[in-house]
Design a protein around this motif. Structure first.
Motif: not given
Length: 418
Positions: A232-261
């Motif tokens: 409704f209000n342009m411009p846009t920076d809101h993306a539709h993202v697809r993640l297919t077999d994207v690999r990250v490590g344990n060091a890439d977790i923010l906070g505790e695993a399972g408590r992301g909310l």
């Protein structure tokens, strides 16, 4: 609580006004930069040949503003001193956000981009609260100098307000995690180097635990921006993202695993109350402009403002603003006093949905009060309405906010306290 503006915040407002008038306004007025704030030429912000993304010149101007504000000591005001801030309070931020929005649209404060001389850094605060010492040392300086720009990927095509049903998953594979899924309205992806991606790592659909926040490079194999979603209000920076077999490590977790909310809750909690404060300021700007217009507009031989049909709707909105501000200040003060977030989440919801609704009502009523001129784009009402209308949906819809209030009121999530 003392309802007087704290002395340090009062001084800050004076200093901000002087800085805006002496430094920021001349930049806004130079080199036809005013085209980005002229409601008739707002289209200049949008690069229609690049998928409706923000115009590069527009974003460069915003970056210049942030450099000047940082140099003057304002940009990081809310951040801890160890990150170059001033240990600003939530109450102070609420007062500042209302004050800047009430000045109207300008380079000093343009909420379409969450861009302001006093910055709002929810992704930095997430890192400061939940990041490990090593993560904080690595990420926060880069996030503040702009070399690392982090998006926020929580919402999905089929799951918005209730993230507990998200279908994006991350499965452990040795020392790595493999992420698959989709995200909608993934904010800031047009310029982001990384993305906070929330994915279920354990538990069952509908459960709050078992969701983890990952820091994902946007150039990782399998990370794809499928489209940028026009709004409704342009411009846009809101993306539709697809993640297919994207690999990250344990060091890439923010906070505790399972408590992301929990990390996501910090993002929306602080944003909600500041959005409410900004909406109060923008709504009051609409009222200010309308009052000035009707006082000087003559119809049937007398000022338009002498008609009660003009006076009463604006007077009622002005009254509502006073009440909402009082709630926002009280709630922000309670946050600063360390009240458990679960005890005031209903109050934050009230601040958000009532503030945002007020702004839309004020823009609509001001437009009606000013008649044909109010409908025209040379007055700010339609722009303010289009922008602040989004806040009745983002960061949790109005209905979700009201459900939070009802949950406390009826005892579903703990009895409300008055």
């Amino acid at each position: 609580m003392d309802f007087a503006v704290p002395d340090d915040v009062a001084r800050l407002l004076v200093d901000l006004d002087r800085f805006i008038d002496d430094v920021i306004k001349p930049i806004e007025d130079a080199d036809d930069n005013v085209r980005f704030f002229d409601y008739r030429r707002e289209d200049s912000r949008t690069d229609w040949h690049r998928g409706g993304l923000p115009n590069a010149e527009w974003e460069a101007l915003l970056a210049r503003m942030r450099v000047e504000a940082d140099r003057a000591g304002f940009l990081r005001w809310h951040l801890p001193k160890r990150f170059g801030g001033s240990d600003g309070t939530n109450l102070g931020m609420a007062i500042v956000r209302e004050h800047l929005a009430r000045r109207g649209l300008g380079l000093h404060n343009d909420l379409q981009n969450e861009s302001s001389v006093v910055g709002n850094f929810p992704t930095v605060l997430m890192m400061e609260r939940y990041g490990s010492p090593a993560q904080q040392e690595h990420w926060i300086p880069r996030m503040l100098d702009g070399t690392a720009r982090v998006g926020f990927g929580l919402t999905e095509p089929l799951h918005g307000s209730d993230a507990t049903w998200m279908e994006t998953t991350a499965v452990r594979d040795g020392d790595e995690w493999v992420i698959n899924g989709e995200k909608y309205w993934n904010t800031g992806l047009h310029a982001a180097t990384h993305d906070y991606v929330f994915a279920r790592t354990s538990g069952s659909a509908g459960e709050g635990h078992g969701i983890t926040c990952f820091i994902v490079p946007t150039d990782a194999p399998g990370f794809e921006v499928a489209e940028f979603m026009w709004t409704f209000n342009m411009p846009t920076d809101h993306a539709h993202v697809r993640l297919t077999d994207v690999r990250v490590g344990n060091a890439d977790i923010l906070g505790e695993a399972g408590r992301g909310l929990e990390t996501a809750q910090l993002f929306v909690h602080e944003n909600r109350i500041r959005q409410g404060a900004s909406s109060v300021g923008a709504g009051l700007h609409c009222i200010d402009v309308a009052v000035d217009y009707v006082n000087n507009r003559t119809t049937f031989g007398r000022p338009l403002s002498q008609n009660q049909a003009i006076q009463f709707p604006l007077a009622e909105l002005y009254t509502e603003a006073e009440m909402i501000r009082a709630l926002i200040w009280k709630t922000a003060w309670e946050m600063d006093e360390g009240v458990d977030p679960t005890e005031i989440t209903d109050k934050v919801a009230m601040c958000n949905y009532r503030g945002n609704r007020f702004c839309c009502d004020a823009a609509d009523r001001a437009m009606q009060s000013c008649g044909g001129n109010g409908y025209g784009r040379h007055m700010p009402f339609e722009h303010i309405y289009r922008h602040h209308r989004r806040y009745r949906i983002t960061e949790g819809t109005e209905e979700i906010q009201i459900r939070k209030v009802a949950g406390r009121l009826f005892g579903f999530t703990g009895r409300a306290k008055t």
